[in-house]
Each structure stands twice: as structure tokens, then as C-alpha cells.
Design a protein around this motif. Sequence first.
Motif, PDB file in Angstrom:
ATOM      1  N   ILE A  57       0.793  -1.210   0.017  1.00  0.00           N
ATOM      2  CA  ILE A  57       0.040  -0.165  -0.019  1.00  0.00           C
ATOM      3  C   ILE A  57       0.757   1.356  -0.097  1.00  0.00           C
ATOM      4  N   GLU A  58       2.257   1.140   0.483  1.00  0.00           N
ATOM      5  CA  GLU A  58       2.995   2.193   0.616  1.00  0.00           C
ATOM      6  C   GLU A  58       3.182   2.737  -0.802  1.00  0.00           C
ATOM      7  N   ILE A  64       1.345   3.370  -3.256  1.00  0.00           N
ATOM      8  CA  ILE A  64       0.331   3.985  -3.797  1.00  0.00           C
ATOM      9  C   ILE A  64       0.722   5.423  -4.246  1.00  0.00           C
ATOM     10  N   GLU A  65       1.586   6.099  -3.236  1.00  0.00           N
ATOM     11  CA  GLU A  65       2.129   7.605  -3.424  1.00  0.00           C
ATOM     12  C   GLU A  65       2.903   7.556  -4.876  1.00  0.00           C
ATOM     13  N   SER A  82      -5.763   0.882  -5.003  1.00  0.00           N
ATOM     14  CA  SER A  82      -5.851   0.193  -3.733  1.00  0.00           C
ATOM     15  C   SER A  82      -6.514  -1.062  -3.654  1.00  0.00           C
TER      16      SER A  82
END
Lengths: 138, 113
Positions: free
Chosen positions: A12-13, A15-16, A48
Motif C-alpha cells: 500500500i505504501e 500508492i503514492e 488500492s
Amino acid sequence: MSSEKLVIPSKIEKIEQAAEFIEKAAKKMKFNDTDVDSIVIAITEAISNAIIHANKEDDNKKVTIEIFAENDSMITQVTDEGPGFDPGGIDNPLLPNNLLKESGRGIFILNSLLDSVNYSFSENGTVVTMVKRLPRRK
Amino acid sequence: MTIKEEIRDNIAILHLKGNMMGGPDTMEVHEKVKSLIGDKVTNVVIDLSKVKWMNSSGLGALMACMSSLKNSDGQLKISGATEKIKNLFMITKLMTIFNTYETVDRAVASYKA
């Protein structure tokens, strides 16, 4: 038609990094600031979902993001390695019983901010194809 | 995302900076609120003026904060939401759920009204 591709592990990190990739592509196509924001928010919802729900945050599984610039449209495909889901089986988050829930808004936001969203399921995973069109010039 | 905490007259103000798009740092806001509740600080302002992007994970974190505070007889107020975040509140009908203010000062003042 030009295209750009980003492959990320299911963390998930990441996603940026994906958000910045999408923002850059949308700006390159001359979308206005409001549309760039809508595109980034909507497509990161799809990413996500791919990371969390489809690939279960297994970083051996990849999420592929491909962006195609075609005439007046930005076409984005997000591909995961998950088992798929029933898009029609998602509860409406605007119903009074769902309004206070902490989750369940992702697909709704995705559909609200883009011009079209389609799902294709196979044994290898799911491909979400999303289209945002440039506003017509007067 | 970073969270900066400020306390004014037993009202906590959490200044968020960065993106609220999922992951541990998004849920850290809720952890912070739970820690405040543990210290009997149950009126909280979340300042979103420096949040660039928010998606459904960020909305979920705000809902979690609101629920925890309500369950402790407290209140969540939101300040400084940018136009794009307000748009997200509008399309998800959360504008009718959240108490929103243009500035931190107005949100803080509203607890005293």
C-alpha cells in the motif's frame, strides 16, 4: 496512441508513487486541475482495491498500471492477480444504513469521478479499464 | 503523511500534511485520536489544509475518528478541507455528516459557542 506503464509490488505504501505517475500522465494530456485530481483519486481507488482486496498485500504479486493517451481520452488499465469480484454486489454507500460505515466507498468514488469503468475477469486476474475524456473545447 | 498535534483549552488540533490514501500512516490518525481519548481529550479538530489527496481510505480514517470520539461523548470537527476534498465529501454525502469549518480558529471557536 502513446502509452506509459508502471508495475508495482502489492504494498500500500507504493500508492503514492502510483499517484505521482498518474498525475504526471494526466497533466501531460492537458487535463485541468480539477480533472487531474479526479483522475488521481479515482485511479488510486482501483489500485488500492488491487493491492488490498485482490492481491491481499502479497508483494510477490504485482499491480500493473498502463495509461494510454487516445485522442481526447485518457484510458487507464489496472491489472491485478486476484480472483475477481462482483462489481454489482457492492452496497450503495449513500444509503442511510451505510453512510456511517468506515469502508465501502472506493468503487462508488471510482464510478463517480470517471466517464466509464469496465471490469474484465480471467484466471490470471482482473483488468479494470477506466476512461476520462477531456472536456470539449468551445 | 505527518501529524502535528496542538492543544488549545483542552481541544486537540491535529494538523495533517501529505496524502490520506491508505496504509499505516492514514490509520495513524485514528490511533492518535484514540490516544487523545485515553487522555480524556475528546474534542478534536482535524486540519486538512495541507492534505493534497484523499481517497476512500482517508474518508474511512475520518469516519473511524468521528465514531471513536462520539462514543466518548466528544466531537470531531474538520477544518481547511480543500475544494477537492470537499468535492469528495459531497459525492459521498459525508458533507452532511462531518462538521466542517474554513479555518482551525473557527472550528476551535465552535466548541465554545
